[in-house]
Design a protein around this motif. Structure first.
Motif, PDB file in Angstrom:
ATOM      1  N   LEU A  95       6.050  -1.532   2.820  1.00 36.51           N
ATOM      2  CA  LEU A  95       5.460  -1.226   4.117  1.00 36.51           C
ATOM      3  C   LEU A  95       4.738  -2.455   4.643  1.00 36.51           C
ATOM      4  CD1 LEU A  95       3.812   2.314   3.996  1.00 36.51           C
ATOM      5  CD2 LEU A  95       5.462   1.431   5.628  1.00 36.51           C
ATOM      6  N   GLN A 133       6.503   9.619  10.697  1.00 34.82           N
ATOM      7  CA  GLN A 133       5.148  10.148  10.663  1.00 34.82           C
ATOM      8  C   GLN A 133       4.556  10.028   9.259  1.00 34.82           C
ATOM      9  OE1 GLN A 133       4.959  13.858  12.815  1.00 34.82           O
ATOM     10  NE2 GLN A 133       3.302  14.550  11.463  1.00 34.82           N
ATOM     11  N   LEU A 135       5.425   7.931   6.984  1.00 33.87           N
ATOM     12  CA  LEU A 135       5.165   6.524   6.673  1.00 33.87           C
ATOM     13  C   LEU A 135       3.866   6.064   7.313  1.00 33.87           C
ATOM     14  CD1 LEU A 135       8.709   4.924   6.951  1.00 33.87           C
ATOM     15  CD2 LEU A 135       7.390   5.426   4.898  1.00 33.87           C
ATOM     16  N   LEU A 136       3.618   6.531   8.519  1.00 36.48           N
ATOM     17  CA  LEU A 136       2.385   6.150   9.196  1.00 36.48           C
ATOM     18  C   LEU A 136       1.173   6.680   8.443  1.00 36.48           C
ATOM     19  CD1 LEU A 136       1.057   4.746  11.543  1.00 36.48           C
ATOM     20  CD2 LEU A 136       1.361   6.806  12.914  1.00 36.48           C
ATOM     21  N   ALA A 139       0.760   4.569   5.410  1.00 33.05           N
ATOM     22  CA  ALA A 139       0.219   3.256   5.741  1.00 33.05           C
ATOM     23  C   ALA A 139      -1.282   3.360   6.029  1.00 33.05           C
ATOM     24  CB  ALA A 139       0.955   2.667   6.940  1.00 33.05           C
ATOM     25  N   SER A 140      -1.690   4.412   6.696  1.00 39.84           N
ATOM     26  CA  SER A 140      -3.112   4.596   6.990  1.00 39.84           C
ATOM     27  C   SER A 140      -3.913   4.747   5.712  1.00 39.84           C
ATOM     28  CB  SER A 140      -3.313   5.845   7.857  1.00 39.84           C
ATOM     29  OG  SER A 140      -2.750   5.650   9.125  1.00 39.84           O
ATOM     30  N   ARG A 141      -3.381   5.543   4.807  1.00 40.67           N
ATOM     31  CA  ARG A 141      -4.059   5.741   3.542  1.00 40.67           C
ATOM     32  C   ARG A 141      -4.190   4.409   2.802  1.00 40.67           C
ATOM     33  NH1 ARG A 141      -3.493   6.613  -1.000  1.00 40.67           N
ATOM     34  NH2 ARG A 141      -1.256   6.236  -1.041  1.00 40.67           N
ATOM     35  N   GLU A 142      -3.122   3.660   2.807  1.00 39.82           N
ATOM     36  CA  GLU A 142      -3.134   2.369   2.110  1.00 39.82           C
ATOM     37  C   GLU A 142      -4.141   1.406   2.732  1.00 39.82           C
ATOM     38  OE1 GLU A 142      -0.191   0.485   0.303  1.00 39.82           O
ATOM     39  OE2 GLU A 142       0.396   2.357  -0.662  1.00 39.82           O
ATOM     40  N   LEU A 143      -4.241   1.466   4.052  1.00 44.21           N
ATOM     41  CA  LEU A 143      -5.200   0.594   4.730  1.00 44.21           C
ATOM     42  C   LEU A 143      -6.607   0.950   4.306  1.00 44.21           C
ATOM     43  CD1 LEU A 143      -4.030   0.072   8.400  1.00 44.21           C
ATOM     44  CD2 LEU A 143      -4.651  -1.653   6.725  1.00 44.21           C
ATOM     45  N   SER A 144      -6.846   2.234   4.207  1.00 42.33           N
ATOM     46  CA  SER A 144      -8.142   2.713   3.790  1.00 42.33           C
ATOM     47  C   SER A 144      -8.468   2.222   2.379  1.00 42.33           C
ATOM     48  CB  SER A 144      -8.115   4.241   3.821  1.00 42.33           C
ATOM     49  OG  SER A 144      -9.381   4.760   4.016  1.00 42.33           O
ATOM     50  N   ALA A 146      -7.199  -0.378   0.978  1.00 39.19           N
ATOM     51  CA  ALA A 146      -7.352  -1.831   1.049  1.00 39.19           C
ATOM     52  C   ALA A 146      -8.776  -2.212   1.429  1.00 39.19           C
ATOM     53  CB  ALA A 146      -6.361  -2.421   2.040  1.00 39.19           C
ATOM     54  N   GLN A 147      -9.378  -1.446   2.332  1.00 42.85           N
ATOM     55  CA  GLN A 147     -10.754  -1.751   2.718  1.00 42.85           C
ATOM     56  C   GLN A 147     -11.694  -1.572   1.546  1.00 42.85           C
ATOM     57  OE1 GLN A 147     -11.773   0.523   6.185  1.00 42.85           O
ATOM     58  NE2 GLN A 147     -10.679  -0.877   7.530  1.00 42.85           N
TER      59      GLN A 147
ATOM     60  N   THR B  84     -14.838  -6.061   6.942  1.00 45.89           N
ATOM     61  CA  THR B  84     -13.419  -5.933   6.608  1.00 45.89           C
ATOM     62  C   THR B  84     -12.524  -6.513   7.683  1.00 45.89           C
ATOM     63  OG1 THR B  84     -13.409  -3.694   7.490  1.00 45.89           O
ATOM     64  CG2 THR B  84     -13.729  -3.912   5.143  1.00 45.89           C
ATOM     65  N   LEU B  95      -6.944   3.315  12.548  1.00 46.25           N
ATOM     66  CA  LEU B  95      -5.714   3.572  11.805  1.00 46.25           C
ATOM     67  C   LEU B  95      -6.050   3.834  10.350  1.00 46.25           C
ATOM     68  CD1 LEU B  95      -2.945   1.038  12.926  1.00 46.25           C
ATOM     69  CD2 LEU B  95      -2.841   3.527  12.870  1.00 46.25           C
ATOM     70  N   ALA B  96      -6.922   2.967   9.832  1.00 48.01           N
ATOM     71  CA  ALA B  96      -7.288   3.076   8.426  1.00 48.01           C
ATOM     72  C   ALA B  96      -8.252   4.223   8.224  1.00 48.01           C
ATOM     73  CB  ALA B  96      -7.916   1.775   7.949  1.00 48.01           C
ATOM     74  N   ASP B  98      -8.806   8.183   6.667  1.00 53.76           N
ATOM     75  CA  ASP B  98      -8.284   9.109   5.690  1.00 53.76           C
ATOM     76  C   ASP B  98      -9.371  10.178   5.532  1.00 53.76           C
ATOM     77  OD1 ASP B  98      -6.556  10.027   3.759  1.00 53.76           O
ATOM     78  OD2 ASP B  98      -7.544   8.892   2.166  1.00 53.76           O
ATOM     79  N   GLU B 132       4.514   5.916  18.172  1.00 52.17           N
ATOM     80  CA  GLU B 132       4.380   6.062  16.729  1.00 52.17           C
ATOM     81  C   GLU B 132       4.976   4.842  16.025  1.00 52.17           C
ATOM     82  OE1 GLU B 132       6.156   9.599  15.120  1.00 52.17           O
ATOM     83  OE2 GLU B 132       4.590   9.637  13.603  1.00 52.17           O
ATOM     84  N   LEU B 136       3.125   2.194  13.562  1.00 54.07           N
ATOM     85  CA  LEU B 136       3.600   1.882  12.217  1.00 54.07           C
ATOM     86  C   LEU B 136       3.743   0.376  12.039  1.00 54.07           C
ATOM     87  CD1 LEU B 136       4.507   2.887   9.500  1.00 54.07           C
ATOM     88  CD2 LEU B 136       6.802   3.206  10.413  1.00 54.07           C
ATOM     89  N   ALA B 139       0.300  -1.005  11.697  1.00 57.86           N
ATOM     90  CA  ALA B 139      -0.266  -0.704  10.384  1.00 57.86           C
ATOM     91  C   ALA B 139       0.343  -1.617   9.321  1.00 57.86           C
ATOM     92  CB  ALA B 139      -0.037   0.759  10.038  1.00 57.86           C
ATOM     93  N   SER B 140       1.639  -1.865   9.426  1.00 54.33           N
ATOM     94  CA  SER B 140       2.294  -2.751   8.456  1.00 54.33           C
ATOM     95  C   SER B 140       1.717  -4.153   8.529  1.00 54.33           C
ATOM     96  CB  SER B 140       3.796  -2.820   8.737  1.00 54.33           C
ATOM     97  OG  SER B 140       4.381  -1.575   8.488  1.00 54.33           O
ATOM     98  N   LEU B 143      -1.657  -4.201   6.947  1.00 48.93           N
ATOM     99  CA  LEU B 143      -1.573  -4.137   5.494  1.00 48.93           C
ATOM    100  C   LEU B 143      -1.282  -5.509   4.927  1.00 48.93           C
ATOM    101  CD1 LEU B 143       0.284  -0.879   4.489  1.00 48.93           C
ATOM    102  CD2 LEU B 143      -1.905  -1.709   3.659  1.00 48.93           C
ATOM    103  N   MET B 150      -7.314  -9.895   0.229  1.00 53.66           N
ATOM    104  CA  MET B 150      -7.611  -9.627  -1.176  1.00 53.66           C
ATOM    105  C   MET B 150      -7.471 -10.910  -1.987  1.00 53.66           C
ATOM    106  SD  MET B 150      -5.882  -5.982  -2.001  1.00 53.66           S
ATOM    107  CE  MET B 150      -5.749  -4.788  -0.689  1.00 53.66           C
TER     108      MET B 150
END
Lengths: 236, 236
Positions: A95, A133, A135-136, A139-144, A146-147, B84, B95-96, B98, B132, B136, B139-140, B143, B150
């Motif tokens: 992603l 959807q 994937l989005l 990606a949002s979860r992953e961004l979170s 990452a922070q 961040t 976006l980030a 959750d 959407e 995405l 978001a990519s 990421l 990091m």
DNA sequence: CGCAACGTTGATGCACATCAATCCGAGTGG
DNA sequence: CCACTCGGATTGATGTGCATCAACGTTGCG
């Protein structure tokens, strides 16, 4: 593991998990779609240690882990390494791609994954809008996440980093307080921005403090989860 | 700034930039859609220093920056802070997310932004699928950026962090070698995982080495961009 | 067994943090 | 216009957490 007809969001993951032509998938997806899926997805296996994504190469594929664990890491020219994450079954890889891959991906254990070309993914998404959807969301979860890791790498002490690492893994794995780590000390160190020596020493300090037990190098028992979570959050 | 009819991807940004009822948007979107957009989007302004997203509160809204700069940061209970990211016009915020926001967002300069509720965003996305897709993509990209940070926070030296910071900013802003920083030394320090003293000392070291010039606290001239990029990458 | 990769433990060093003065520049008011 | 103030920024002296270097254990596998 039945696929709900209108929940195409999990399609890619399902395909990967069951094999494209498995009964459950065939049962709910029209034949011509299956044809397309078969064209674009592919099942792959690697043994521990093998690299399947190379930093700086064009990001042409997209992966879903179906079995085993993988390690994502970024390298600097002089060999310094930062592990940006570990992937376990169900996780998407690729992603975070912007032209070329910005990381290596290597199998930590014997690994199975499902590959889709980016082109194929695009077609799949146009056909199954819920996939996009999904994937989005992912990606949002992953961004979170990452922070959280930026906070860890930028501001936490070694003790806090290890506590974070342990509770993070306890959270995901079986809700037991015993965790089994599929990675080496070197991987942990590069994940936490430390050295192997510091990881070793700090784990021992936690053990001396009665917070964990180290049954085996790879097997750690959390004796006081709340205390560890408190340390992880910087609350002491 | 005309909106292409089939490129709804930029819709939210356009709405924000021009105001929902601006001529260009009205010209290409059916009236009933405009009604909906007006229902879900909202124009907001803040002055420098104001906080508009609070860590740990439920992530109900989604933002697009239209004017000015903002700072995103995560706080630890004892006050340690990790910035961040910085947001400039055109960037998406939220976006980030959750569940709850994992960060604070504060205006660095006078700030204008467009707010959409997450519910509204969902409706907008179902109506304009390309939105959407655009999210995405965004978001990519984020990421990918996060992975770079990091590496910076986990493995780079102070000198390399500053070089990375400077070239990153030179890359985005006007392709000139003169950059104007809208943030304080404290913000830079918390962005790079350092202290203000180290930031100050390291910038001076770069100046002494003839790599930069510091016209004014906020105005820095890059004298040797290639050398800085080399340092940033860890190539020396 | 015997090697080889990984892990632990100890001694020492250093990059960056911390503590503590100053310094500077943009407002503010006289 | 200058003195006053105050939040940043710089500069210096000192401290320390983790890295580095080095030696030794440990595990697992042919």
């Amino acid at each position: 593991m039945l696929l709900r007809h209108h929940d195409a969001a999990n399609l890619a993951a399902e395909c990967a998990r069951c094999g494209v032509r498995s009964a459950s998938v065939c049962a709910v997806v029209p034949d011509e779609d299956i044809e397309q899926l078969a064209t674009y997805t592919q099942h792959l296996e690697f043994e521990a240690g093998q690299t399947f994504i190379n930093q700086d190469e064009p990001a042409e594929d997209f992966f879903v882990v179906t079995e085993g664990h993988a390690r994502l890491c970024t390298l600097m020219p002089d060999g310094r390494r930062q592990v940006t994450g570990f992937a376990s079954p169900g996780q998407f890889l690729g992603l975070a791609a912007d032209g070329n891959y910005a990381f290596n991906a290597e199998a930590l254990t014997p690994l199975k994954l499902c590959r889709v070309t980016r082109h194929g993914l695009k077609l799949l998404m146009s056909q199954f809008p819920q996939l996009e959807q999904r994937l989005l969301t992912e990606a949002s979860r992953e961004l979170s996440v990452a922070q959280g890791r930026m906070l860890l790498l930028g501001r936490k002490t070694a003790r806090e980093r290890l506590a974070s690492f342990l509770t993070e893994h306890a959270g995901m794995a079986a809700c037991r307080d015993v965790i089994v780590l599929p990675m080496t000390r070197t991987d942990i160190a590069d994940y936490l921005g430390l050295t192997i020596e510091t990881v070793s020493r700090t784990l021992n300090a936690l053990r001396r403090d009665g917070l964990i037990e180290i049954d085996h190098v790879t097997r750690i028992r959390l004796l006081d989860r709340p205390a560890l979570e408190d340390i992880a959050a910087g609350g002491a």
